[in-house]
Design an enzyme around this catalytic site. Sequence first.
Site, short mmCIF file in Angstrom:
data_model
loop_
_atom_site.label_atom_id
_atom_site.label_comp_id
_atom_site.label_asym_id
_atom_site.label_seq_id
_atom_site.Cartn_x
_atom_site.Cartn_y
_atom_site.Cartn_z
N LYS A 111 0.82 -1.22 0.00
CA LYS A 111 0.00 0.00 0.00
C LYS A 111 0.85 1.26 0.00
O LYS A 111 0.50 2.24 -0.65
CB LYS A 111 -0.96 -0.01 1.19
CG LYS A 111 -2.04 -1.06 1.05
CD LYS A 111 -3.23 -0.79 1.95
CE LYS A 111 -4.34 -1.80 1.66
NZ LYS A 111 -5.50 -1.65 2.54
N LYS A 192 -8.37 -11.74 -7.71
CA LYS A 192 -9.59 -11.92 -6.94
C LYS A 192 -10.57 -10.77 -7.13
O LYS A 192 -10.18 -9.64 -7.42
CB LYS A 192 -9.29 -12.18 -5.47
CG LYS A 192 -8.66 -11.06 -4.72
CD LYS A 192 -8.58 -11.41 -3.23
CE LYS A 192 -8.34 -10.12 -2.47
NZ LYS A 192 -8.47 -10.23 -1.04
N LYS A 195 -13.32 -4.92 -4.20
CA LYS A 195 -14.12 -3.72 -4.05
C LYS A 195 -13.62 -2.71 -5.08
O LYS A 195 -12.44 -2.43 -5.13
CB LYS A 195 -13.92 -3.13 -2.66
CG LYS A 195 -14.50 -3.96 -1.55
CD LYS A 195 -14.07 -3.41 -0.19
CE LYS A 195 -14.80 -4.14 0.93
NZ LYS A 195 -14.35 -3.74 2.26
P1 AMP Z 1 -11.77 -6.56 1.81
O1 AMP Z 1 -12.83 -6.45 0.79
O2 AMP Z 1 -10.42 -6.81 1.20
O3 AMP Z 1 -11.78 -5.47 2.84
O4 AMP Z 1 -12.05 -7.89 2.63
C1 AMP Z 1 -13.13 -8.12 3.51
C2 AMP Z 1 -13.23 -9.62 3.74
O5 AMP Z 1 -13.68 -10.30 2.55
C3 AMP Z 1 -11.89 -10.30 4.10
O6 AMP Z 1 -12.11 -11.35 5.03
C4 AMP Z 1 -11.43 -10.85 2.78
O7 AMP Z 1 -10.55 -11.93 2.92
C5 AMP Z 1 -12.73 -11.27 2.11
N1 AMP Z 1 -12.61 -11.21 0.63
C6 AMP Z 1 -12.33 -10.10 -0.09
N2 AMP Z 1 -12.31 -10.37 -1.43
C7 AMP Z 1 -12.58 -11.70 -1.54
C8 AMP Z 1 -12.70 -12.60 -2.66
N3 AMP Z 1 -12.59 -12.17 -3.91
N4 AMP Z 1 -12.99 -13.89 -2.40
C9 AMP Z 1 -13.16 -14.32 -1.13
N5 AMP Z 1 -13.04 -13.54 -0.04
C10 AMP Z 1 -12.77 -12.24 -0.22
#
Ligand code: AMP
Length: 327
Positions: A111, A192, A195
């Site tokens: 980051k 993956k 957001k």
């Molecule tokens: P984030 O969106 O990165 O803030 O992640 C929030 C939660 O969602 C965390 O536990 C991540 O590991 C999970 N997460 C985010 N993107 C994915 C994805 N594409 N597949 C599975 N889990 C995800």
Amino acid sequence: MTRVFSGIKPTGNVHLGNLFGALTRWVDDQHRADSIYCVVDLHALTVPQDPAELREATLRLAQILLAVGIDPSVSTLFVQSHVPEHTEGAWLMECTAAFGELRRMTQFKDKSDKADFVSGGLFTYPALMAADILLYDTDEVPVGDDQRQHVELARDLAERFNSRYGPTFTVPRATFPAAGARIMDLQDPTSKMSKSEDQAPGTILFLDEPAAIEKKLKRAVTDTEAEVRYDVAAKPGVSNLLSILGAATGRTPEEAAQGYTQYGPLKTDAAAAVIERLAPMQERFRELAADPAETARILAAGAEKARAVAAATLTRAKDHIGLLPPG
Ligand code: AMP
Ligand code: TRP
């Protein structure tokens, strides 16, 4: 009883990866463990936020958590900044963590390489996360793989504090979702789903309308073979569709593959399954969104419950480290 704690940041839009990789697990865990879930708004401040948007995103995320099935009569749901023990606990953790330890965090490296403004908070963020976890005598922390190193640090800090000042914190461990729970981008199935901006064609958002979900799944990248099989390395696009269909219908990707020979019907059925799975959650979200005072009441009650636990742990930690008790 096992104590589970996890947190999610109120930034960006909740998508299918968050839902199948994290939130459905949170919902399942609340029936076998004493679960505490937190909208970590303080963590969002590591990068500058628009104040009105942050407030709105925090409320909306809490409503999404309730809509997906976090039950406030079973779990504790609260907003991090409503429990000031988190920031105070973070200072104890910053003073327990070594500078070099924080410098080795790969998320900080990634980051800070990309950002043009790197806040001090971005650097100390894992200490705040350790405080979040340790204040609740947490046993298990359900997270994605990207958070593995941060939970390891929380473990190390708990052990170090305990050995320096006597038994104070429970040593937590991370738990990870099943392999098929990793949802990939529909346009680039080797990275993956994440957001991102509202119109991203590779991301299905929690609040997407049925027509948008159908369109995105219909256009999902597959491959030039014509064989439906779960094989992430050789067939990332098709495997992702199977993960999505499986997650939406409570099956493994391999189970979901049965009976399919063509990509068209697989996409159509994946879209139908996602739409059906999301519909009642979206409906519940709309009800909650229409009555923000109700969410505010739930969050206030959650913060009160959380604070009782956090304050007791923090008092213990302050005492053990040698801070003079007031009065
Ligand atoms: P984030 O969106 O990165 O803030 O992640 C929030 C939660 O969602 C965390 O536990 C991540 O590991 C999970 N997460 C985010 N993107 C994915 C994805 N594409 N597949 C599975 N889990 C995800
Ligand atoms: N850092 C986590 C993320 O980016 C969010 C988080 C903050 C968290 N505090 C936590 C997760 C405590 C689990 C436990 O996803």
